[in-house]
Design an enzyme around this catalytic site. Structure first.
Site, PDB file in Angstrom:
ATOM      1  CB  CYS A 181     -16.203   3.261  -2.915  1.00  0.00           C
ATOM      2  SG  CYS A 181     -14.810   2.647  -1.948  1.00  0.00           S
TER       3      CYS A 181
ATOM      4  CD  GLN B   3     -14.339  -0.881   1.384  1.00  0.00           C
ATOM      5  OE1 GLN B   3     -14.156  -1.026   0.182  1.00  0.00           O
ATOM      6  NE2 GLN B   3     -14.648   0.296   1.905  1.00  0.00           N
TER       7      GLN B   3
ATOM      8  NE  ARG C 130       2.214  -0.885 -12.329  1.00  0.00           N
ATOM      9  CZ  ARG C 130       1.614  -0.109 -11.432  1.00  0.00           C
ATOM     10  NH1 ARG C 130       0.844   0.887 -11.843  1.00  0.00           N
ATOM     11  NH2 ARG C 130       1.779  -0.318 -10.136  1.00  0.00           N
TER      12      ARG C 130
ATOM     13  CB  SER D 214      -9.147  -0.314  -6.824  1.00  0.00           C
ATOM     14  OG  SER D 214      -9.287  -0.289  -5.412  1.00  0.00           O
TER      15      SER D 214
ATOM     16  CG  HIS E  27     -11.488   3.123  -6.086  1.00  0.00           C
ATOM     17  ND1 HIS E  27     -12.498   4.048  -6.225  1.00  0.00           N
ATOM     18  CD2 HIS E  27     -11.889   2.293  -5.060  1.00  0.00           C
ATOM     19  CE1 HIS E  27     -13.450   3.804  -5.346  1.00  0.00           C
ATOM     20  NE2 HIS E  27     -13.100   2.758  -4.624  1.00  0.00           N
TER      21      HIS E  27
ATOM     22  CB  CYS F 275     -18.793  -2.754  -3.842  1.00  0.00           C
ATOM     23  SG  CYS F 275     -17.045  -2.551  -4.271  1.00  0.00           S
TER      24      CYS F 275
ATOM     25  N   GLY G 195     -18.448   0.668   1.406  1.00  0.00           N
ATOM     26  CA  GLY G 195     -18.267   0.231   2.772  1.00  0.00           C
ATOM     27  C   GLY G 195     -19.577   0.179   3.535  1.00  0.00           C
TER      28      GLY G 195
END
Length: 389
Positions: free
Chosen positions: A90, A155, A218, A244, A345, A375, A377
């Site tokens: 990420c 994760q 939303r 996410s 994401h 963060c 993996g």
């Protein structure tokens, strides 16, 4: 030591899975951000020394060195522009920024585009994992199964471990998720994203339109609605609403040297103040931004209160909540325009995406220092500190 500057930072508006960007090839999506960086900065395209592109799922339409394919698809970059594609999960395009800055600070290059792309609709998560493996993902020869017997690195599992370790409740996660949508709605309606967003032409049932608004927000979000979403694990606290969103998008940041600023008459948005990357526990894995932030502040000779705005990727609500608890940071300075829970994401594109939001937010709010962390993996985390100019 030479200084690295950010001159421009852009991103596409996020597209939901199967949504408005689903018809755009990821290579073309990347080219949109690359062209926008060149056009908006006014840089001579032939002056660009390299393009560093983050992408996680390097398979299918994102295979064959997607960064280079993006250069070839560009309308403005010459084919003589080099490119490389990297994967730090990420944090891939945040690492692209750091590689670009390191190249500039070392004096080996003067003008580098850091970028990222991910079409999670067209190249779903896990597409780059082959199912024709002799020993599986975790090689016995490497000793991974010896060190972590029976562990399936996850994760989601790490996010739930953070919930339990830090004593959060489902209500805490739901409230954070609701806040992400509220801030994203306010930012969109207030025009906060206009400076950073690259319009993308898309085909819709209503005809050709320009995609300029993050599709994941939303606008009718309610705390009650979020609270009613089904748990992803019966024993857990996380739901899809506090995670996410799967997202399509691209983004880019132009990083240059002081010499390039003068030679090309460029105006910097920010100075890169600190580059940090750390690694820790690969099981709980998503907790590493807490400790990476400690390291970055120490190396920069700063305290948490010295930072005006924070971008902490909302992979799951438990991650920024744990980061706030650990650092003691002011929550009013965190993800002020919403985060990945509302905005999406797009994996490899998120690092440069967050930086685009951060540097423009610093300018629009008249603030000085910003900190971004992600963060990743495997228990890795990047931290980048910038100073608005």
């Amino acid at each position: 030591m030479p200084t690295a500057y950010i001159v421009e930072a852009v991103r596409t508006a996020g597209g939901r899975r199967g949504g408005r960007l689903a018809g755009v090839h990821p290579v073309d999506l990347l080219a949109k951000s690359l062209d926008a960086i060149v056009e908006r900065s006014g840089i001579d395209p032939t002056a660009i020394d390299d393009v560093v592109t983050g992408c996680v799922s390097q398979a299918g339409e994102q295979a064959m060195q997607v960064g280079r394919m993006g250069v070839l698809a560009s309308k403005l970059l010459p084919q003589s522009t080099p490119a490389v594609t990297i994967d730090r999960q990420c944090g891939s395009s945040q690492q692209a920024i750091q590689f670009a800055a390191q190249a500039v600070m070392s004096g080996t290059q003067d003008v580098v585009i850091a970028s990222g792309v991910e079409s999670m609709t067209r190249v779903p998560m896990g597409s780059n994992v082959t199912f024709h493996m002799k020993e599986g993902l975790y090689s016995k020869a490497a000793g991974i199964e010896e060190k972590f017997p029976g562990i399936n690195f996850s994760q989601f599992m790490g996010a739930e471990m953070i919930v339990r370790k830090h004593g959060f409740t489902k209500d805490d996660l739901d409230q954070f998720a609701f806040s992400s949508h509220q801030k994203a709605i306010a930012a969109t309606q207030g025009g906060a994203f206009e400076r950073e967003v690259v319009p993308v032409e898309v085909e819709t049932p209503e005809g050709t339109q320009m995609h300029t608004i993050d599709e994941g927000i939303r606008f009718d979000a309610s705390l009650e609605g979020i609270a009613g979403v089904k748990l992803l694990s019966p024993e857990g606290a996380i739901t899809a609403a506090s995670s996410s969103q799967i997202c399509d998008g691209s983004s880019a940041v132009l990083v240059v040297s002081e010499e390039a600023l003068k030679r090309h008459n460029l105006t910097p948005l920010a100075r890169i103040h600190n580059l940090t990357v750390t690694a820790g526990d690969p099981v709980i894995m998503l907790e590493e931004p807490l400790f990476a932030t400690d390291r970055a502040l120490q190396r920069a000779g700063m305290k948490i209160d010295d930072i005006d705005l924070f971008e902490v990727n909302e992979a799951f609500a438990s991650v920024p909540l744990a980061w706030l608890k650990h650092t003691g940071a002011d929550p009013d300075r965190l993800n002020v325009h919403g985060g990945a829970i509302a905005l999406g994401h797009p994996l490899g594109a998120s690092g440069t995406k967050l930086m685009a939001t951060l540097v423009h937010a610093l300018h629009s709010r008249g603030k000085k220092y910003g900190l971004q962390t992600m963060c990743e993996g495997g228990g890795v985390a990047n931290v980048t500190i910038v100073e608005a100019l």
